[in-house]
Design a protein around this motif. Structure first.
Motif, mmCIF file in Angstrom:
data_model
loop_
_atom_site.group_PDB
_atom_site.id
_atom_site.type_symbol
_atom_site.label_atom_id
_atom_site.label_comp_id
_atom_site.label_asym_id
_atom_site.label_seq_id
_atom_site.Cartn_x
_atom_site.Cartn_y
_atom_site.Cartn_z
ATOM 1 N N GLU A 160 -38.181 25.873 50.562
ATOM 2 C CA GLU A 160 -37.583 25.458 49.282
ATOM 3 C C GLU A 160 -37.790 23.956 49.145
ATOM 4 O O GLU A 160 -37.876 23.257 50.161
ATOM 5 N N TYR A 162 -36.523 20.281 46.892
ATOM 6 C CA TYR A 162 -35.610 19.633 45.952
ATOM 7 C C TYR A 162 -36.111 18.219 45.672
ATOM 8 O O TYR A 162 -36.556 17.521 46.588
ATOM 9 N N THR A 302 -42.326 21.542 34.467
ATOM 10 C CA THR A 302 -41.408 21.523 35.614
ATOM 11 C C THR A 302 -40.344 22.587 35.370
ATOM 12 O O THR A 302 -39.551 22.469 34.427
ATOM 13 N N ASN A 304 -37.269 24.797 36.994
ATOM 14 C CA ASN A 304 -36.305 24.988 38.078
ATOM 15 C C ASN A 304 -36.052 26.469 38.320
ATOM 16 O O ASN A 304 -35.824 27.227 37.377
ATOM 17 N N GLN A 308 -31.927 28.133 43.133
ATOM 18 C CA GLN A 308 -31.875 26.776 43.678
ATOM 19 C C GLN A 308 -31.223 25.815 42.687
ATOM 20 O O GLN A 308 -30.546 24.866 43.087
ATOM 21 N N SER A 336 -43.613 19.387 39.518
ATOM 22 C CA SER A 336 -43.903 20.748 39.041
ATOM 23 C C SER A 336 -44.880 21.476 39.967
ATOM 24 O O SER A 336 -44.771 22.692 40.141
ATOM 25 N N LEU A 339 -42.936 22.817 42.760
ATOM 26 C CA LEU A 339 -42.124 23.946 42.287
ATOM 27 C C LEU A 339 -42.984 25.182 42.002
ATOM 28 O O LEU A 339 -42.466 26.292 41.966
ATOM 29 N N PRO A 343 -39.929 27.800 45.529
ATOM 30 C CA PRO A 343 -38.774 27.688 44.631
ATOM 31 C C PRO A 343 -37.984 26.429 44.948
ATOM 32 O O PRO A 343 -37.957 25.978 46.095
ATOM 33 N N GLY A 344 -37.350 25.866 43.946
ATOM 34 C CA GLY A 344 -36.590 24.649 44.173
ATOM 35 C C GLY A 344 -35.974 24.148 42.888
ATOM 36 O O GLY A 344 -35.931 24.865 41.880
#
Ligand code: NI
Length: 387
Positions: A160, A162, A302, A304, A308, A336, A339, A343-344
């Motif tokens: 993951e 962030y 980007t 999300n 997450q 992006s 991502l 996933p994040g």
């Protein structure tokens, strides 16, 4: 619990790092000094592994938690690069490099992640590993893509990711994010128009590329207003129109339009490109000339991931008592690419009442440091609690 107490203690030290990076901005992939500083600090903190040269000048540090029951690995990402512009802040620690400036706060992002790294290597109160990702070239160089293409996700087993960006206008200590699309896809285009140059007093012998260019520019405006579904969002902006030379009596042979397209949905993105080509070709043909569209997809939207993003919102709420819903933004962000790979979530941290991003008087707000560093380390401790 608001910010972690440790970050109140480390605040002055992290601020020093931030200002040092601010004084020595480096653009695109040229983040040699910054990357070396990051790697040196990560080693000094006692990171288990520090790898440089990923995606050219990117750096990854690995910290192992107290326990490791499931080989979980979470990536935390900061960008390190500055912008090619002249600083006008008058700060005592202002840029000492002519034509380079930390006008997007990446100095702050790097310092906040270094702060989290120091804390996490001291405490290691988590189960699994954290990958500290420091990337170059966020501003127009796709440094995130370079690191992903260099195999970073598989090499470190990252599951993951962030990321965080400061947000002028959002109060210090506050966070904002949204699930799903957050920032737009960024595309650049060039339309080469070919006519037939000649004497301005004998237009009948010419095919005027300037006239074609103005008609194409006008007709491009109809794509967003007439072709894009009104509940969807898109921008088509012509930002450059070059034609002729500085004379009164010559019709030029060619003209060039350049600009950018911003979209959220891939279907809309495809449709806009198709319509731009039809409009440019059709109008040029009407006037007896030719148009060629070169369309480059620079950065995807980007987006999300739901799980997450909800988790990041919970963490932000723990630290600041709530989390704002971020508005959709037509700007882009190369996180992006990370991502797309994993996933994040990408979250905004308040920079208070500062000048706008990319403004010559912008400065990262050091008061945001304890909040940003707390968020990043809390993500690790909560997502992977020590067994
Ligand atoms: Ni930025």
């Amino acid at each position: 619990m608001p910010v972690k107490n440790r970050f109140a203690e480390l605040h002055a030290e992290i601020t020093e790092w931030r200002r040092d990076i601010h004084t020595h901005p480096e653009v695109l992939y040229e983040t040699h000094r910054t990357s070396a500083l990051v790697a040196e600090k990560l080693r000094a903190f006692g990171c288990d592994e520090v790898v440089t040269g990923i995606g050219r000048t990117g750096v990854v540090g690995i910290i192992k938690g107290k326990t490791n029951t499931g080989n979980k690995v979470i990536g935390l990402r900061a960008d390190m690069d500055a912008l090619p512009m002249q600083e006008q802040t008058g700060l005592e620690y202002a840029s000492q490099t002519d034509g380079a400036m930390h006008a997007c706060g990446h100095d702050g992002h790097t310092a906040m992640l270094l702060g989290a790294a120091k804390y996490l290597s001291e405490t290691r109160n988590f189960d699994g590993s954290v990958a500290l990702i420091f990337q170059p070239a966020e501003e127009g160089g796709n440094g995130a893509l370079a690191m992903v293409e260099d195999g970073m996700m598989d090499r470190f087993g990252i599951q993951e990711v962030y990321g965080m960006h400061n947000e002028p206008g959002l109060a210090v200590g506050e966070f904002a994010l949204r699930k799903g699309p957050l920032l737009a896809a960024v595309d650049f285009f060039t339309i080469e128009i070919e006519g037939k140059g000649g004497h301005a007093a004998m237009p009948q012998q010419t095919v005027d590329p300037t006239l074609m260019g103005t008609q194409i520019h006008t007709a491009l405006q109809s794509i967003v207003s007439r072709n894009v579904n009104p509940v969807d969002r898109a921008v088509v902006s012509v930002t450059s129109f070059q034609t002729g030379s500085d004379v009164f009596n010559v019709i030029p042979h060619t003209a060039t339009l350049k600009g950018t397209v911003r979209t959220f949905s891939p279907d809309t993105q495809d449709m806009v490109e198709v319509r731009m080509r039809e409009v440019a070709n059709g109008i040029a043909a009407t006037f007896g000339g030719k148009a060629t569209l070169e369309y480059n997809r620079i950065t995807p939207a980007t987006i999300n991931a739901d799980t997450q993003a909800e988790f990041a919102e919970d963490v932000a709420t723990v630290i600041s008592g709530g989390c704002n819903e971020a508005p959709l933004v037509m700007g882009g962000e190369d996180f992006s690419y990370m991502l797309q790979a994993r996933p994040g979530a990408f979250i905004f941290v308040g920079n208070g009442d500062s000048a706008a991003l990319h403004h010559p008087e912008y400065n990262f707000n050091d008061e945001a440091i304890p909040f940003g560093s707390s968020f990043l380390s809390e993500v690790i401790e909560r997502r992977m609690p020590a067994a």
